[in-house]
Design a protein around this motif. Structure first.
Motif, short mmCIF file in Angstrom:
data_model
loop_
_atom_site.label_atom_id
_atom_site.label_comp_id
_atom_site.label_asym_id
_atom_site.label_seq_id
_atom_site.Cartn_x
_atom_site.Cartn_y
_atom_site.Cartn_z
N GLU A 16 97.01 41.23 37.92
CA GLU A 16 96.52 41.25 36.53
C GLU A 16 95.45 42.31 36.34
N ARG A 17 94.52 42.39 37.28
CA ARG A 17 93.41 43.35 37.14
C ARG A 17 93.91 44.79 37.26
N THR A 18 94.85 45.01 38.16
CA THR A 18 95.39 46.37 38.32
C THR A 18 96.08 46.82 37.04
N ALA A 19 96.90 45.94 36.50
CA ALA A 19 97.64 46.29 35.28
C ALA A 19 96.67 46.52 34.11
N ARG A 20 95.66 45.67 34.01
CA ARG A 20 94.68 45.81 32.91
C ARG A 20 93.91 47.12 33.04
N GLU A 21 93.48 47.41 34.27
CA GLU A 21 92.71 48.64 34.51
C GLU A 21 93.53 49.88 34.15
N MET A 22 94.79 49.86 34.62
CA MET A 22 95.67 51.00 34.38
C MET A 22 95.96 51.13 32.89
N ALA A 23 96.20 49.99 32.24
CA ALA A 23 96.47 50.00 30.79
C ALA A 23 95.27 50.58 30.04
N GLY A 24 94.06 50.23 30.48
CA GLY A 24 92.84 50.77 29.85
C GLY A 24 92.75 52.28 30.02
N GLU A 61 103.10 46.88 30.15
CA GLU A 61 103.85 48.14 30.30
C GLU A 61 103.52 48.82 31.63
N VAL A 62 102.74 48.14 32.46
CA VAL A 62 102.38 48.67 33.77
C VAL A 62 103.13 47.87 34.84
N PHE A 63 103.91 48.56 35.66
CA PHE A 63 104.67 47.89 36.73
C PHE A 63 103.98 48.13 38.07
N LEU A 64 104.20 47.19 39.00
CA LEU A 64 103.45 47.19 40.26
C LEU A 64 104.39 46.96 41.44
#
Lengths: 412, 412
Positions: B100-108, B116-119
């Motif tokens: 969750e944090r990785t996707a949020r950070e990248m989205a920011g 929209e961020v895949f991991l």
């Protein structure tokens, strides 16, 4: 042909094998493939002997398996002929003829019907078994029959097994005492062959064939069917149990429930269990005997599938060979089984130490006792799925360079 | 950590990987586990990019697989973050939080939505991924984004792969030309981890997500799902395809049939096929690439199961390592598959030479061409079941001492 391998470090000694009233055994050197050892074993059973058998589930079985399956419904046995060095598998019509002629010849020598003669062969695949060589050896074998032949048979049925395998138990049926003797071979191989498991048991108990069959089936499900070396299923796997009826004990009805033969079933299960574990102990290249316990599954069947999936995983087996308590690979194997499992409920223990609980590493997990356990000859894995009450245990061995050496060398 | 292995003898060179309009890539050294190499790869996709994904069937998947599965129904992608060295598997709540944090950070950083961020992550299992270390690396990666980053990404996603894997094809959609680039990693491992396969493809075609998903699913079934190294299924296996829509070509409808995109499907299948075979070529310890063809099965599905059973048989794989055309073991593997098969209709060929036909050795069978074929780097097995018209082909590698070395050494 390959040099004999040194005995497995997990080998157990052959126990003292007593005579079973109504059973005579002889092993002779026929020269079917091996030139310097006994390779044909003949059992003679007293009239009235009943028989039970469990055979490979491989859909391309050898001709001897076909023969036994066809003969078994008769429920009676007077003889068993076992050859080592040629499996008589994938030999077409010639293979069937070898079986028919062997049974006919043996029946002639013993004065019984061909369908009372059972057959088993292991060894090279796809080469015709030299029938004349086998037939020529039978009269000499019959002359040599003796009650004291278990030891010789345990050795003569071996192919590249590294040690002879036998087990014995006594049991009570009512106020009578009976004995069960069993031998097995398995996990050795002759290029270009595969590891094949054969096991033959005899008892002096008097048990009708249908009861004997039910007891054997139940016992094999809990023993040989819970052992895996490399997930490969031989075309010749055979377990047979013969009951000569020479002991004195209360009569067993043809429709007797296994529960009425509790002590006999216990003894039979123990013999089968001991023999099955010996096969794992002699697994090709085995350095460690692995016990896989699965608990908390939705059913016993599901637990068994998960346990077999762990026991067959090359990544789990190589990790154990490397003395690495790699629970990540165990989790992977649970997940690939396809059985109900929830990653976040999963717990994993090695040697009784819980490494992971409910999907996470145990806080403050201390590796020390696990590392010590992994260095031993016997490794125990327990997985709790946290879903239900289904449980199962299976046995296997590690996957080592020895396995590659044995199976990857070009046949000479 | 282990020394790097020498490249597989079956390695292929990385092809020239062209830029794909709408795709920018950067790889950076974050120090998640490896200290001296790039280990985090970021993809940025142009607005409007559609996404498709196929994930492991393992029921204990890693947290990133859960994340992607939940995000995929949106059908839109703006970024992909791949880490090497830690798989974020079996890490409980902490693992979900990392995602969750990785996707949020990248989205920011990119101005998009987290979904929209895949991991994807591969590497050690059961150790918490150092989230702060990963997050700290993302701004630098975004600054470094460039259209020419495929080579670097092919290397940065590797764990113990012995060579970087990539494939490229051009295709026509109507009168427009599009390009498909793909990279993959697989079959390397980091103790205590398992071989995990990841593959990422991108194209400048404009294809609605449902159509893209159908094409990818079909392609993966014929490629990655036909490759096996050791029958073990990783908890992280992921194949994703991104379509940026930057190329000019006739519009593809949201309900377009795959048949209307024949040339694109052909090119996609070729990229997937090439990448999947590279994974087999980099199979742990692989010395030979093995193609298993099964024909004459009752159905394609049945043929596939039989072929996988042959390809996963340790006895078949060790025989090939030993350059032994051991068709007895192939017959055994057919029989244990449990699929309809009749021993007496079975035919087996190696390298195009029929060794056995309809259950028996071919009369006068001459081993010479087979022996020569077995010495090569690529071995082909064909089994005809003689029952129907079902056919399938799968690929694997041999089972060698190298596999034991790689997977059986204690993690340091």
């Amino acid at each position: 042909m390959r040099m004999a391998l040194p005995p497995s470090p997990l080998a157990l000694p052959l126990p003292e094998m007593p005579a079973i009233a109504g059973v005579e055994i002889a092993s002779v050197a026929a020269g079917i493939r091996y030139k310097t050892r006994e390779d044909v074993t003949v059992f003679r059973f007293a009239p009235g002997t009943t028989a039970a058998g469990v055979f490979t589930r491989n859909l391309c079985p050898g001709a001897p398996v076909d023969w036994c399956r066809a003969a078994l419904p008769g429920g009676k046995a007077r003889a068993l002929v076992v050859t080592a060095g040629n499996s008589n598998v994938f030999t077409g019509k010639a293979g069937r003829e070898t079986c028919e002629r062997t049974a006919r010849e043996m029946a002639g020598l013993l004065g019984c019907r061909p369908k009372e003669v059972f057959l088993a062969s292991t060894g090279v695949i796809g080469e015709k078994l030299p029938t004349e060589v086998l037939l020529a050896a039978l009269p000499g074998a019959v002359e040599k029959l003796e009650t004291d032949g278990w030891d010789g048979a345990a050795r003569a049925i071996m192919t590249t097994d590294t040690f002879a395998k036998g087990a014995v138990r006594k049991a009570r049926i009512g106020d009578g005492e009976v004995t069960i003797c069993g031998i097995a071979k398995g996990s050795g191989m002759i290029a270009p062959d595969m590891a094949t498991m054969l096991s033959f048991l005899a008892t002096d108990a008097k048990i009708p064939a249908p009861v004997l069959q039910a007891l054997l089936k139940r016992g094999v499900d809990k023993s040989f069917n819970c052992v895996t070396v490399d997930s490969d299923t031989s075309t010749s796997d055979t377990v047979m149990l013969f009951a000569t009826g020479q002991a004195r004990h209360p009569r067993v009805a043809a429709d007797a429930k296994p529960s009425s033969l509790k002590d006999f079933a216990r003894a039979l299960d123990e013999v089968l269990h001991e023999l099955a574990l010996m096969v794992a102990r002699d697994g090709e290249g085995a350095q460690k005997l692995i016990t896989v316990n699965v608990t908390g599954a939705v059913s016993a069947r599901s637990a068994h599938r998960v346990a077999m999936c762990i026991a067959n995983s090359p990544l789990v087996k190589t990790a154990i060979a490397g003395e690495d308590a790699n629970w990540g690979r165990i989790v992977m194997a649970v997940g690939k089984a396809g059985e109900p499992a929830d990653r976040d409920l999963l717990s994993v223990a090695v040697g009784g130490t819980w490494m992971a609980r409910e999907g996470e590493v145990v806080p403050g997990y201390d590796e020390t006792p696990v590392v010590a356990h992994m260095k031993g000859r016997e490794v125990e894995i327990t997985v709790d799925l946290g879903l239900g009450r289904g449980a199962a245990t299976v046995w296997t061995c590690d996957l080592t360079h020895g396995y590659i050496d044995i199976n990857g060398s070009y046949r000479s």
